[in-house]
Write a protein that holds these residues in place. Structure first.
Motif, PDB file in Angstrom:
ATOM      1  N   GLY A 169     -27.563  -2.917  14.761  1.00  0.00           N
ATOM      2  CA  GLY A 169     -28.142  -2.715  16.083  1.00  0.00           C
ATOM      3  C   GLY A 169     -27.117  -2.564  17.186  1.00  0.00           C
ATOM      4  N   VAL A 170     -25.861  -2.871  16.888  1.00  0.00           N
ATOM      5  CA  VAL A 170     -24.787  -2.710  17.875  1.00  0.00           C
ATOM      6  C   VAL A 170     -24.173  -1.328  17.667  1.00  0.00           C
ATOM      7  N   GLY A 171     -24.598  -0.367  18.484  1.00  0.00           N
ATOM      8  CA  GLY A 171     -24.145   1.004  18.315  1.00  0.00           C
ATOM      9  C   GLY A 171     -22.912   1.297  19.142  1.00  0.00           C
ATOM     10  N   ALA A 172     -22.570   2.580  19.244  1.00  0.00           N
ATOM     11  CA  ALA A 172     -21.434   3.027  20.059  1.00  0.00           C
ATOM     12  C   ALA A 172     -21.698   4.449  20.507  1.00  0.00           C
ATOM     13  N   VAL A 173     -21.425   4.732  21.767  1.00  0.00           N
ATOM     14  CA  VAL A 173     -21.577   6.086  22.296  1.00  0.00           C
ATOM     15  C   VAL A 173     -20.627   7.039  21.598  1.00  0.00           C
TER      16      VAL A 173
END
Length: 449
Positions: free
Chosen positions: A39-43
């Motif tokens: 759930g911890v994404g990155a642009v």
């Protein structure tokens, strides 16, 4: 030879030496996938090694132009001299005692600065926290105990955080709310004056939206039951929407007439971002409470609720706080950030960024009809992307443009309720040459989609 540190000493140049992301970033991304929650994404999956001024340098040696500022956090630039100097001195003295256990002077100094800088000449007090969401949640607590009411009114397209209560306050479902309910009760949403998308036209937007919002509050909730009205003076995650002129004063006046606490959420728009200390100053709004975070401390976690002393004092002793709230190192960083803003006149620099960006973006919009609107103030600028010949949102083009910019070494962010807005939040200390180069890359990206 000693390796350069980050901060202002970092060479202010774009440099692309590998594919983006490069091999070292790809290796780190694989490690992230194995150990960090999905759930911890990155642009953009590039891993930063150092940063400063208007650039981010990754582990592969690429130097990217930064049009994001960590989502309006590093407005003074990464590792700004005054921030590092003050935070380093505080680290050497002590890192933590808990302000609720054994207090310290930097906490008071930050609150003194907030009393001076926020709108209005009334007596003010502050409480310090860790994040914007925490500040908004505590503003609700304070408003409820002060008014002895429960209802909270928020607006379409608003964003206020990721805690349970602030998810309820937030308008957009995906990715912020999907699957995370049930949410806190006694939260009511009303229309906002969104000029570009107002059905009867922008000239009617302020009055009609205010009338609709006030009518809904009066008829569906009862003004006497409303503890707080919370609004972002420039709506951030909703798409950098500037409410039509006259809307905010009408809502603020309604709140005042009915004993409702008017809360300005300045977490993204505050601290020089729009060319004023706070965006609500543009129409002379003096909020009862104002929430701040992001740009307040140059990259360290700090947030605040500042407001009328009699409202802030409504909560009983021990009712406000938190273990890390107003951490001394973060407070020292905030004092360094404010020092930098004052000494370098970052309000003027934000206005100058707007003077450069808006004409360039307007010229690009004249060439490409998928740009529906260019909007924003100071260094809080956005373009809304639509499908040609309509106002239908175009998130596909938005994503493609962002990807094209990223490949050329320009970090940009997408936003908007419909996912169709490119937002630009460059550090306020960015050089004009880098700013212009970034705009050149953006213009070139349009030719690729």
């Amino acid at each position: 030879m000693t390796e350069l540190s980050g901060g202002p000493a970092l060479p202010q140049e774009r440099r692309v030496v590998t594919a983006i992301p490069g091999p070292k970033s790809q290796e780190l991304w694989a490690r992230k996938q194995a150990t960090v929650a999905g759930g911890v994404g990155a642009v953009l999956p590039v891993f930063v090694k150092r940063a400063g001024g208007g650039v981010l340098e990754d582990v592969d040696g690429n130097s990217l132009i930064d049009f994001g500022s960590g989502i309006a956090v590093t407005s003074v630039g990464n590792s700004a001299e005054a921030v590092v100097r003050r935070a380093t001195a505080q680290l050497a003295a002590f890192t933590h005692t808990c302000a609720m256990v054994a207090p310290y002077e930097p906490y008071i100094e930050v609150c003194e600065q907030l009393a001076e800088l926020t709108p209005g000449d009334h007596a003010k007090k502050s409480a310090l926290f860790n994040s914007g969401a925490e500040a908004v949640e505590n503003a609700v607590k304070i408003a409820r105990v002060h008014t002895k009411r429960q209802a909270v009114v928020v607006f379409d397209h608003g964003y206020h955080g990721r805690t349970n209560l602030t998810m309820a306050l937030t308008s957009k479902n995906m990715p912020y709310k999907q699957g995370f309910g049930p949410f806190a009760p006694e939260v009511y949403r009303v229309p906002v004056a969104y000029p570009y998308r107002w059905l009867t036209g922008p000239e009617n937007c302020a009055q009609e939206a205010a009338d609709q919002a006030i009518s809904q509050i009066t008829k569906q909730i009862g003004a006497e039951n409303v503890a707080a009205i919370i609004i972002e003076p420039v709506l951030g995650e909703g798409g950098f929407i500037e409410p039509a002129k006259g809307f905010l004063p009408a809502i603020a006046n309604f709140a005042k007439e009915n004993g409702i606490v008017f809360v300005a959420d300045e977490i993204q728009s505050g601290f020089c971002r729009t060319g004023q200390w706070f965006a609500c100053e543009d129409e002379g709004i003096v909020p009862d409470l104002i929430t701040t975070a992001k740009g307040i401390a140059g990259g360290l976690p700090l947030a605040a609720v500042t407001g009328r002393a009699e409202i802030m004092d409504a909560a009983h002793a021990g009712g406000l706080g938190g273990t890390y709230g107003g951490n001394p190192v973060a407070c020292a960083a905030a004092l360094g950030s404010i020092e930098t803003m004052r000494e370098q006149d970052l309000n003027a620099k934000a206005r100058r960024i707007g003077e450069i960006m808006k004409p360039r973006l307007t010229a690009i919009a004249e060439k490409y009809d998928i740009i529906g609107e260019v909007r924003g103030r100071g260094a809080m600028i956005a373009i809304e992307l639509v499908k040609s010949g309509s106002k239908e949102p175009n998130p596909e083009a938005t994503a493609a443009l962002a990807k094209a910019c990223h490949q050329e070494g320009l970090l940009v962010l997408t936003t908007g309720t419909y996912g169709n807005v490119l937002r630009f939040l460059p550090p306020l200390v960015i050089g004009e040459d880098l700013l212009s180069e970034g705009l050149d890359i953006l213009e070139g990206a349009f030719a690729t989609i």
